[in-house]
Design an enzyme around this catalytic site. Structure first.
Site, mmCIF file in Angstrom:
data_model
loop_
_atom_site.group_PDB
_atom_site.id
_atom_site.type_symbol
_atom_site.label_atom_id
_atom_site.label_comp_id
_atom_site.label_asym_id
_atom_site.label_seq_id
_atom_site.Cartn_x
_atom_site.Cartn_y
_atom_site.Cartn_z
ATOM 1 N N GLU A 103 30.958 22.689 -17.433
ATOM 2 C CA GLU A 103 30.148 22.325 -16.265
ATOM 3 C C GLU A 103 30.868 21.351 -15.336
ATOM 4 O O GLU A 103 30.894 21.544 -14.115
ATOM 5 C CB GLU A 103 28.840 21.707 -16.770
ATOM 6 C CG GLU A 103 27.999 21.049 -15.710
ATOM 7 C CD GLU A 103 26.985 20.088 -16.300
ATOM 8 O OE1 GLU A 103 26.159 19.583 -15.523
ATOM 9 O OE2 GLU A 103 27.025 19.833 -17.518
ATOM 10 N N ASP A 127 29.122 24.450 -26.204
ATOM 11 C CA ASP A 127 27.668 24.349 -26.074
ATOM 12 C C ASP A 127 27.020 25.615 -25.528
ATOM 13 O O ASP A 127 25.796 25.736 -25.561
ATOM 14 C CB ASP A 127 27.303 23.178 -25.161
ATOM 15 C CG ASP A 127 27.671 21.833 -25.765
ATOM 16 O OD1 ASP A 127 27.513 21.674 -26.991
ATOM 17 O OD2 ASP A 127 28.137 20.949 -25.025
ATOM 18 N N MET A 169 26.339 19.089 -32.133
ATOM 19 C CA MET A 169 26.484 18.829 -30.708
ATOM 20 C C MET A 169 25.463 19.632 -29.896
ATOM 21 O O MET A 169 24.961 20.656 -30.345
ATOM 22 C CB MET A 169 27.904 19.149 -30.244
ATOM 23 C CG MET A 169 28.920 18.121 -30.718
ATOM 24 S SD MET A 169 30.587 18.428 -30.087
ATOM 25 C CE MET A 169 31.389 16.886 -30.586
ATOM 26 N N ARG A 171 23.987 18.396 -25.853
ATOM 27 C CA ARG A 171 23.405 17.313 -25.045
ATOM 28 C C ARG A 171 22.083 17.737 -24.417
ATOM 29 O O ARG A 171 21.064 17.068 -24.577
ATOM 30 C CB ARG A 171 24.398 16.914 -23.953
ATOM 31 C CG ARG A 171 23.895 15.862 -22.984
ATOM 32 C CD ARG A 171 24.940 15.531 -21.942
ATOM 33 N NE ARG A 171 26.114 14.934 -22.547
ATOM 34 C CZ ARG A 171 26.259 13.617 -22.744
ATOM 35 N NH1 ARG A 171 25.304 12.787 -22.370
ATOM 36 N NH2 ARG A 171 27.352 13.158 -23.300
ATOM 37 N N HIS A 271 33.146 16.089 -33.903
ATOM 38 C CA HIS A 271 34.269 16.848 -33.363
ATOM 39 C C HIS A 271 34.802 17.905 -34.323
ATOM 40 O O HIS A 271 35.640 18.726 -33.929
ATOM 41 C CB HIS A 271 35.387 15.894 -32.955
ATOM 42 C CG HIS A 271 35.058 15.124 -31.709
ATOM 43 N ND1 HIS A 271 34.212 14.053 -31.709
ATOM 44 C CD2 HIS A 271 35.419 15.312 -30.413
ATOM 45 C CE1 HIS A 271 34.087 13.588 -30.476
ATOM 46 N NE2 HIS A 271 34.808 14.329 -29.674
ATOM 47 N N ILE A 272 34.340 17.891 -35.575
ATOM 48 C CA ILE A 272 34.723 18.976 -36.486
ATOM 49 C C ILE A 272 34.329 20.321 -35.886
ATOM 50 O O ILE A 272 35.026 21.327 -36.060
ATOM 51 C CB ILE A 272 34.047 18.779 -37.856
ATOM 52 C CG1 ILE A 272 34.634 17.553 -38.560
ATOM 53 C CG2 ILE A 272 34.204 20.025 -38.733
ATOM 54 C CD1 ILE A 272 33.917 17.184 -39.836
ATOM 55 N N ARG A 274 34.484 21.372 -32.881
ATOM 56 C CA ARG A 274 35.314 21.888 -31.802
ATOM 57 C C ARG A 274 36.782 21.962 -32.186
ATOM 58 O O ARG A 274 37.625 22.306 -31.358
ATOM 59 C CB ARG A 274 35.139 21.029 -30.555
ATOM 60 C CG ARG A 274 35.608 19.609 -30.690
ATOM 61 C CD ARG A 274 35.516 18.805 -29.381
ATOM 62 N NE ARG A 274 35.115 19.545 -28.228
ATOM 63 C CZ ARG A 274 34.057 19.273 -27.452
ATOM 64 N NH1 ARG A 274 33.288 18.249 -27.723
ATOM 65 N NH2 ARG A 274 33.786 19.989 -26.405
#
Length: 342
Positions: A103, A127, A169, A171, A271-272, A274
């Site tokens: 984004e 995401d 994750m 948001r 972060h695992i 990604r």
């Protein structure tokens, strides 16, 4: 034509596959020359670049992350940022940019296109919340990583008769939580799209214990309790105005332990999700998007983003892709209503 390539925002499995596809087809089929800009928009902003030819992209298909590096640099928050980018592109003889990002990265690309910079966008985010595309590469890998973690947590939860809260994750959109939770057999899935009732979640947890099983609760980092707010790590804003989320899992575990009397623990995948090698689906999708991106650049179809719609790769205006986030349409998942905790 000399084309710049950059990757911005969070790293993501499949980025290298896009770079590889763009360069290999661009050189072999069209005879274009490429330059890799380092660390997202910081690269063209500061003139940070590296050679990017066929030799540089050999062997990178299965690699996670990005060989170009990334950052959350926003040139529109920096004095004379746009002028500096235009000057550096001209100084390096770069005719156009292929921007690979989510984004925020593609939001910058949209504005630059409106200001006369030749830009093509490629959608990237674990995401899966970018508009105008059904899937973004990186999402499938993130879901599979989270699902495998949930699979492992079932056995330890049942061995110790405790609740395990898995924070993933997400948001503003709960795609990872939804898909990983359903695939992993979670008992409750909490999404940013709908506020949740802690007492109701506690009721689901107690019912699970009554059947001699231990519950797994999957919660997206942006999920909110009724009349509550997002749980933040701190109040600091990044270059795009985002706060750093994290902590909803621990907060929820403490609430559930107090309400049920049963031990509750939290696992934050962070972060695992990604990192590491991309799945086959993401490698193929990223490659297809890269091939279509260089086609669009070769044809001079600027201001477009390549997107996956159904099984086809199409071109859509960058402005359309970045107009609004693609959140989970809960009405389409009515069969899973019990999992949403409200």
């Amino acid at each position: 034509m000399r084309i710049g390539v950059l990757t911005g925002g969070g790293d993501c499995p499949g980025l290298n596959a896009v770079i590889r596809a763009v360069v290999r087809k661009g050189v072999a089929s069209y005879g274009h020359e490429f330059v890799g800009f380092r660390d997202g928009w910081k690269g063209p902003l500061e003139g940070l670049s590296r050679p990017l030819g066929i030799a540089e992209v050999r062997g990178i298909l299965p690699r996670g992350g990005t060989i170009l590096g990334s950052s959350r640099t926003n040139p529109f928050k920096i004095e004379n940022g746009v002028e500096r980018i235009k000057d550096n592109l001209a100084a390096q003889g770069v005719d156009a940019l292929i921007a690979i990002g989510g984004e925020d990265t593609l939001g910058v690309a949209t504005k630059l296109h409106e200001l006369g910079v030749h830009v093509i966008g490629v959608p990237k985010t674990i995401d899966n919340d970018l508009g105008a595309t059904d899937y973004t590469f990186g999402f499938d890998t993130a879901v599979n990583i989270a699902m495998e973690a949930i699979d492992r947590l079932h056995t330890t939860a049942e061995s110790h008769h405790r609740t395990l809260v898995v924070e993933v994750m997400g948001r503003h959109a709960g795609w990872i939580a939804l898909h990983a939770g359903l695939a992993g057999g979670a008992n409750v899935i909490l999404l940013p799209e709908r506020q949740f009732d802690v007492d109701q979640v506690a009721g689901y947890v107690e019912k699970r214990f009554q059947h001699q099983y231990a519950p797994i609760v999957v919660v997206a980092e942006g999920a909110q309790p009724l009349a509550g707010q997002m749980v933040l790590q701190n109040q600091e804003l990044d270059a795009f105005g985002h706060v750093r989320l994290g902590g909803i899992g621990q907060w929820l575990a403490e609430q559930l332990e107090a309400k049920t009397g049963k031990e509750a623990r939290t696992v934050v995948l962070g972060h695992i999700q990604r990192g590491g090698t991309p799945t086959a689906f993401d490698r193929v999708l990223a490659t297809r998007l890269g091939l279509h991106a260089i086609d669009a650049a070769h044809e001079g179809d600027w201001g477009k983003m390549v997107a996956m719609q159904s099984t086809d790769i199409v071109r859509v205006p960058l402005a359309e892709a970045t107009r609004e986030l693609k959140t989970v349409p809960l009405e389409r998942y009515a069969e899973a209503e019990v999992f949403f905790g409200s």
